[in-house]
Design an enzyme around this catalytic site. Sequence first.
Site, PDB file in Angstrom:
ATOM      1  N   HIS A 237       0.796  -1.219   0.000  1.00 16.04           N
ATOM      2  CA  HIS A 237       0.000   0.000   0.000  1.00 16.04           C
ATOM      3  C   HIS A 237       0.831   1.273   0.000  1.00 16.04           C
ATOM      4  O   HIS A 237       0.425   2.289  -0.556  1.00 16.04           O
ATOM      5  CB  HIS A 237      -1.023  -0.028   1.127  1.00 16.04           C
ATOM      6  CG  HIS A 237      -2.151  -0.940   0.800  1.00 16.04           C
ATOM      7  ND1 HIS A 237      -2.291  -2.181   1.347  1.00 16.04           N
ATOM      8  CD2 HIS A 237      -3.150  -0.826  -0.107  1.00 16.04           C
ATOM      9  CE1 HIS A 237      -3.343  -2.785   0.811  1.00 16.04           C
ATOM     10  NE2 HIS A 237      -3.881  -1.988  -0.071  1.00 16.04           N
TER      11      HIS A 237
ATOM     12  N   CYS B 166      -9.295  -3.090 -11.144  1.00 15.52           N
ATOM     13  CA  CYS B 166      -8.685  -1.872 -10.601  1.00 15.52           C
ATOM     14  C   CYS B 166      -7.404  -2.137  -9.818  1.00 15.52           C
ATOM     15  O   CYS B 166      -6.959  -1.311  -9.049  1.00 15.52           O
ATOM     16  CB  CYS B 166      -9.696  -1.123  -9.736  1.00 15.52           C
ATOM     17  SG  CYS B 166     -10.315  -2.108  -8.368  1.00 15.52           S
TER      18      CYS B 166
HETATM   19  C1  PEP Z   1      -6.782  -4.765  -5.107  1.00 20.75           C
HETATM   20  O1  PEP Z   1      -6.718  -5.558  -4.171  1.00 20.75           O
HETATM   21  O2  PEP Z   1      -6.435  -5.046  -6.268  1.00 20.75           O
HETATM   22  C2  PEP Z   1      -7.297  -3.410  -4.892  1.00 20.75           C
HETATM   23  C3  PEP Z   1      -7.545  -2.600  -5.895  1.00 20.75           C
HETATM   24  O3  PEP Z   1      -7.480  -3.003  -3.614  1.00 20.75           O
HETATM   25  P1  PEP Z   1      -6.297  -2.572  -2.646  1.00 20.75           P
HETATM   26  O4  PEP Z   1      -5.028  -2.524  -3.431  1.00 20.75           O
HETATM   27  O5  PEP Z   1      -6.666  -1.262  -2.052  1.00 20.75           O
HETATM   28  O6  PEP Z   1      -6.289  -3.692  -1.635  1.00 20.75           O
END
Ligand code: PEP
Length: 734
Positions: free
Chosen positions: A348, A661
């Site tokens: 993240h 996404c």
């Molecule tokens: C994912 O898991 O691909 C996503 C878009 O959510 P995050 O990266 O915020 O967990």
Amino acid sequence: MAEHESAQARLDKVVMLIASNIVAEVCSLYLRRRDGSLELVATEGLNPGAVHNTHLKPGEGLVGLVAEQAEPKQFADAQHHPAFSYRPETGEEAYHSFVGVPILRGGHTIGVLTVQNRTMRQYGDEEVEALQTTAMVIAETLAAGGIVSDEVTAETRRDSNARFMGQPISESVALGHVVLHEPRIVVTRLIAEDVDLERRRLQQAIEDLTGQIDDMMERGDLARAGEHHEVLEAFRMFAHDHGWRRRLDEALATGLTAEAAVQRVRNDTRARMLRMPDPRFRDRLHDIDDLSNRLLRFLSGGTETAATGSLPEDAIVIARTMGPAELLDYDRQRLRGLVLEEGGVNSHVAIVARALGIAAITQCKGVLEAVEQGDAAIVDAQGGELHLRPTQEVISAYSDKVRFQARKQAQYAALRNVPAMTLDDQRVGLHINAGLLFDLPHLDQSGADGIGLFRTELQFMISSTFPRLDQQTRLYKSILDSAGKRPVVFRSLDVGGDKVIPYFRAGAEENPALGWRAIRMALDRPALFRTQIRALLRAAQGRELRVMLPMISDVSEFETARALIDRELTILKKHGRTEPSKLMVGAMIEVPALLWQLDSLLPLADFVSVGSNDLVQFLFAADRGNDRVSGRFDALSPAALRAFRQIVLAADRHGTPLTLCGEMAGRPLEAMALVGLGFRSISMAPASVGPVKAMVLSLDAENLRRRLDTLLEERKTSLREDLKRFAAETGVQI
Ligand code: PEP
Ligand code: MG
């Protein structure tokens, strides 16, 4: 050492004082020159004419031996030692016994302090200990600016410029100056005025530190600092280690301040570990450094990171690791680059770095070892390189690269209003991932079709208390205002795992990524979720509202959450507020179990979005934030691509709008594969929209679909090379 004289005069005085205190005929000081040799820079007892004229090659003589092994050595009959090197100009043939201690800085030898006697005497432990303490004081004083000559300095770095490799997080290049995320404390007060007081201070600081570590482990908020459990375990072991404490006590007993004692033990331990053949010991260096640094911060009364201090205009922040919230603490106007030693490219903090549009790389091993605060640096996030203290040639090469980058950006900007249409007339929706107000201008700048993922947790992660209903409403409203007619998908709070909200204690979990997070939290504590939904409904005010639910593992979770949303909608109407013109509720597909529930889920959902970051980490059981395993499996493997295709086929069957996404959507090659699989909508970091659009405009999607049909049947770990070949053969811009 503290007197206001020239460095040379101070060193002369030091050797004289040592000689008289230890009752030795000779005391000499050698310092390392830039070429690695050792120069005699001060002596009491040897021939004064030899000062600055005697140079020992690396490893030469007993002095070289002490320097190389970085530990004290004594010999009763030095002249008969096989390593003894006779230098007639010094007049040392008269002396038999010899003791030498290294002058260490950062675990590296920057010089040697020696004492010699005519008789064949044995030096006591206390004498050697006192010499080591003196050596430490000399090292710190020289480092604080007391340079003896141009050639002889307290520099521990031989090469002025250095290059490191890492994994790219973003695409850009930045030139700037280094800011250490955890500033190194410079120890200025070295000699204790009151030894007992220093002992008490150290005791207190160790208690505070161990308390903090125990606390972090208990609360499970490790991830705020991006720390792994293992690292804290190592800290804890060290902090309770008797050997370490004993060495600190001994250093204190020689008259050092608490800070200087910590510094001295760190130096000695590093020197020992740096010379261990087993690389695992070298890994531990980090732990010692971090721990010592934390202890020094407690002693100096501050526990903050660099984010709270003043930053240069062009800051390149370097850290072992950090959490997303910590990166957001930095002033965005001044932040140009980020370099991490550890962490996966889909962690993240990496996502936040990408959202900030800074040049960022991770897994840049060994950089903290070589870097100093304020060093000039170039982060090349295209090539995955870091240049420290670059030469003029490197700087001008990169200035060219930055200009090229600007030209490329201009080309992408020219595509801004061109619809993303493949050569065979397939329209691909390109959306951006966002999470904060500063993302908003990106929507216009990138020419994206909308916001495909709005990570609402970021607002929670950067504030110090829960954002209130009206604060949440205000943020969502301004997002919708500036998006205008373009769709925005708000994802409900996705915390847990490495997304930690500091004021919300969830308790420690063995496997936080598989733990109490996202929708699981929302359903167990509906008050939080309902407040957020209420804020979203109020913000919509007659406009379309799309809400997406993260980490759905079972269809019933989707149904329960949807029922909660409907209840909020009823309340909204009851209060006579304007309802959204249309309310769409979607699910994220990021838990593999959903792949076998698609036929029940898809008819219920208004849309679905593949969270490939999580889906891929769970498919391969490989932690996205752990660089030991995150690079091991490829999202472009037949296994992962087949899973994606299965989703595309199911969504087509049910006529459910589908998008993806995860971070892979922003990489042109990966995005190409997705379009080939049948995705007609993807969402990515804003900076990726230009390059991905250029790819779409040059792709024949049907042609790739046919190629994928055969490729997906192959038994391969990755189709990356095959896909690159396809792009090269058919002229797709990747
Ligand atoms: C994912 O898991 O691909 C996503 C878009 O959510 P995050 O990266 O915020 O967990
Ligand atoms: Mg996810």
